[in-house]
Scaffold this active site. Structure first.
Site, PDB file in Angstrom:
ATOM      1  N   SER A   9      -2.970  -1.439  -0.184  1.00 51.94           N
ATOM      2  CA  SER A   9      -2.108  -0.374  -0.404  1.00 51.94           C
ATOM      3  C   SER A   9      -2.782   0.595   0.136  1.00 51.94           C
ATOM      4  CB  SER A   9      -1.638  -0.323  -1.819  1.00 51.94           C
ATOM      5  OG  SER A   9      -0.991   0.929  -1.882  1.00 51.94           O
ATOM      6  N   HIS A  34       0.224  -2.443   3.140  1.00 52.71           N
ATOM      7  CA  HIS A  34       1.492  -1.994   2.355  1.00 52.71           C
ATOM      8  C   HIS A  34       1.460  -0.451   2.083  1.00 52.71           C
ATOM      9  CE1 HIS A  34       3.869  -2.718  -1.259  1.00 52.71           C
ATOM     10  NE2 HIS A  34       3.450  -1.657  -1.911  1.00 52.71           N
ATOM     11  N   ASP A  36       3.282   2.847   0.304  1.00 50.32           N
ATOM     12  CA  ASP A  36       3.897   3.209  -0.724  1.00 50.32           C
ATOM     13  C   ASP A  36       4.412   4.511  -0.508  1.00 50.32           C
ATOM     14  OD1 ASP A  36       3.598   1.028  -2.893  1.00 50.32           O
ATOM     15  OD2 ASP A  36       1.390   1.570  -2.657  1.00 50.32           O
ATOM     16  N   MET A  38       6.948   7.548  -2.166  1.00 44.66           N
ATOM     17  CA  MET A  38       7.456   8.119  -3.531  1.00 44.66           C
ATOM     18  C   MET A  38       7.885   9.303  -3.372  1.00 44.66           C
ATOM     19  SD  MET A  38       3.985   6.922  -5.857  1.00 44.66           S
ATOM     20  CE  MET A  38       3.264   5.534  -5.832  1.00 44.66           C
ATOM     21  N   HIS A  67       7.261   0.078   0.997  1.00 45.17           N
ATOM     22  CA  HIS A  67       7.782  -0.025  -0.447  1.00 45.17           C
ATOM     23  C   HIS A  67       8.463   1.168  -0.805  1.00 45.17           C
ATOM     24  CE1 HIS A  67       6.533  -0.534  -5.114  1.00 45.17           C
ATOM     25  NE2 HIS A  67       7.992  -0.473  -5.002  1.00 45.17           N
ATOM     26  N   MET A  69       9.728   3.903  -2.914  1.00 44.81           N
ATOM     27  CA  MET A  69      10.001   4.398  -4.488  1.00 44.81           C
ATOM     28  C   MET A  69      10.870   5.500  -4.591  1.00 44.81           C
ATOM     29  SD  MET A  69       6.270   2.892  -5.894  1.00 44.81           S
ATOM     30  CE  MET A  69       5.546   3.232  -4.354  1.00 44.81           C
ATOM     31  N   MET A 138       7.123  -5.800  -9.632  1.00 44.55           N
ATOM     32  CA  MET A 138       6.055  -4.775 -10.066  1.00 44.55           C
ATOM     33  C   MET A 138       5.286  -5.267 -11.347  1.00 44.55           C
ATOM     34  SD  MET A 138       6.397  -2.341  -7.793  1.00 44.55           S
ATOM     35  CE  MET A 138       4.764  -1.538  -8.603  1.00 44.55           C
ATOM     36  N   GLY A 143       4.458   4.176  -9.543  1.00 45.87           N
ATOM     37  CA  GLY A 143       4.250   5.633  -9.458  1.00 45.87           C
ATOM     38  C   GLY A 143       2.748   5.705  -9.340  1.00 45.87           C
ATOM     39  N   PHE A 144       1.778   5.046  -9.471  1.00 46.88           N
ATOM     40  CA  PHE A 144       0.371   5.368  -9.478  1.00 46.88           C
ATOM     41  C   PHE A 144      -0.571   4.073  -9.242  1.00 46.88           C
ATOM     42  CE2 PHE A 144       2.409   8.270 -12.435  1.00 46.88           C
ATOM     43  CZ  PHE A 144       2.171   9.571 -11.872  1.00 46.88           C
ATOM     44  N   GLY A 145      -1.659   4.360  -8.449  1.00 46.62           N
ATOM     45  CA  GLY A 145      -2.413   3.207  -8.509  1.00 46.62           C
ATOM     46  C   GLY A 145      -3.235   2.987  -9.573  1.00 46.62           C
ATOM     47  N   GLY A 146      -3.973   1.898  -9.734  1.00 44.95           N
ATOM     48  CA  GLY A 146      -5.066   1.920 -10.539  1.00 44.95           C
ATOM     49  C   GLY A 146      -4.674   1.572 -12.098  1.00 44.95           C
ATOM     50  N   ASP A 176       2.785  -6.436  -7.157  1.00 50.34           N
ATOM     51  CA  ASP A 176       2.262  -5.333  -6.833  1.00 50.34           C
ATOM     52  C   ASP A 176       1.846  -4.515  -8.167  1.00 50.34           C
ATOM     53  OD1 ASP A 176       1.710  -2.658  -5.911  1.00 50.34           O
ATOM     54  OD2 ASP A 176       3.656  -2.354  -5.191  1.00 50.34           O
ATOM     55  N   GLY A 177       0.595  -4.058  -8.325  1.00 53.56           N
ATOM     56  CA  GLY A 177       0.307  -3.400  -9.479  1.00 53.56           C
ATOM     57  C   GLY A 177      -1.008  -4.102 -10.165  1.00 53.56           C
ATOM     58  N   GLY A 178      -2.164  -3.545 -10.389  1.00 52.84           N
ATOM     59  CA  GLY A 178      -3.367  -3.999 -11.099  1.00 52.84           C
ATOM     60  C   GLY A 178      -3.729  -5.374 -10.576  1.00 52.84           C
ATOM     61  N   GLY A 198      -4.712  -2.225  -4.215  1.00 56.25           N
ATOM     62  CA  GLY A 198      -4.925  -0.784  -3.865  1.00 56.25           C
ATOM     63  C   GLY A 198      -6.383  -0.452  -4.381  1.00 56.25           C
TER      64      GLY A 198
HETATM   65  C1  DX5 Z   1       2.483   1.644  -7.509  1.00 57.53           C
HETATM   66  C2  DX5 Z   1       2.185   0.934  -5.985  1.00 57.53           C
HETATM   67  C3  DX5 Z   1       1.216   0.166  -5.917  1.00 57.53           C
HETATM   68  C4  DX5 Z   1       0.078   0.799  -5.942  1.00 57.53           C
HETATM   69  C5  DX5 Z   1      -1.054  -0.592  -6.431  1.00 57.53           C
HETATM   70  O1  DX5 Z   1       3.587   2.216  -7.837  1.00 57.53           O
HETATM   71  O2  DX5 Z   1       3.464   0.621  -5.757  1.00 57.53           O
HETATM   72  O3  DX5 Z   1       1.554  -0.512  -4.523  1.00 57.53           O
HETATM   73  O4  DX5 Z   1      -0.711   1.269  -4.930  1.00 57.53           O
HETATM   74  O5  DX5 Z   1      -2.148   0.162  -6.808  1.00 57.53           O
HETATM   75  P1  DX5 Z   1      -3.322  -0.739  -7.697  1.00 57.53           P
HETATM   76  O6  DX5 Z   1      -3.369  -2.105  -6.678  1.00 57.53           O
HETATM   77  O7  DX5 Z   1      -4.386   0.028  -7.582  1.00 57.53           O
HETATM   78  O8  DX5 Z   1      -2.679  -1.045  -8.817  1.00 57.53           O
HETATM   79 ZN    ZN Z   2       3.722  -0.776  -3.587  1.00 57.38          ZN
END
Ligand code: DX5
Ligand code: ZN
Length: 216
Positions: A9, A34, A36, A38, A67, A69, A138, A143-146, A176-178, A198
């Site tokens: 991502s 990917h 993202d 938002m 993606h 959002m 999801m 909304g956020f990475g990490g 997607d996510g974590g 990401g």
């Molecule tokens: C979150 C995004 C993800 C995000 C994943 O809203 O849709 O694509 O970048 O990030 P990680 O892999 O750090 O959870």
């Molecule tokens: Zn995403």
């Protein structure tokens, strides 16, 4: 499309060196890129829009996985496709007329995916599963990475797989996510075809090596 794909991502990339990071992905074992998007309304964060998408189009040599959002995604899908999106995923929660939006994306020449938030049940997809190319589950609140991976996702992968099989659908499952080196192989075993990553990729000492390891 084969499975066991990795989609790093760009949300976790260095935006000051976006071209460099995209070129790193081009030269890595990443399968998809990917993207993202938002809007600060559907999700509590604003990422980027068309100018960044243009940079992606200019430099990316991999399949571009967008993606959205954002509220009212149907207003923007054509422009994202013009800017090189190979696949666009829209949230179930943002589409009053999901069937129309999925077919709009496909009619413009891109693949179409539907995204479910962690709290949206898989059974909501019963009447659209035969139409979509991909289901994006999801595994964090968007909304956020990490963020930390939500374990209930494993159950949803199984439910999605069952729904796909019982409807003769060809949809792929993306998570997607974590996603990280500890859960990637378990997610593939559970039935995921594509993993978005990401933070796990871009915060590692060697992003290229991490992408390789995520496939093992
Ligand atoms: C979150 C995004 C993800 C995000 C994943 O809203 O849709 O694509 O970048 O990030 P990680 O892999 O750090 O959870
Ligand atoms: Zn995403």
């Amino acid at each position: 499309m084969k499975n066991k794909l990795i989609a790093p991502s760009l949300l976790s990339a260095d935006f000051g060196n976006l071209q460099r990071d995209i070129e790193m992905l081009n030269n890595s074992q990443a399968d998809w890129i990917h993207v993202d998007v938002m809007d600060g309304r559907f999700v509590p964060n604003i990422s980027f829009g068309f100018p960044v998408m243009k940079t992606v189009q200019e430099h990316a040599k991999k399949f571009v996985d967008v993606h959205l959002m954002i509220l009212e995604p149907e207003k923007y899908v054509e422009e994202f496709i013009e800017f090189g999106a190979d696949l666009i995923s829209v949230h179930f929660e943002t589409c009053t007329h999901l069937h129309r939006t999925i077919h709009l994306i496909q009619s413009k020449g891109a693949k179409a995916g539907v995204v479910l938030n962690p709290s949206t049940p898989v059974l909501m997809l019963e009447d659209i599963i035969a139409d979509v190319d991909l289901v994006l589950l999801m595994s964090v609140n968007p909304g956020f990475g990490g963020q930390k991976f939500i374990e209930n996702t494993y159950k949803k992968i199984k439910e999605t797989k069952d729904l796909i099989l019982s409807n003769n659908s060809t949809a792929l499952i993306e998570i997607d996510g974590g996603v990280n080196l500890d859960n990637a192989s378990k997610l593939f075993e559970a039935g995921a075809d594509i993993l978005v990553a990401g933070n796990a990729v871009f915060s590692s000492v060697s992003p290229e090596r991490t992408i390789e390891l995520l496939k093992i």
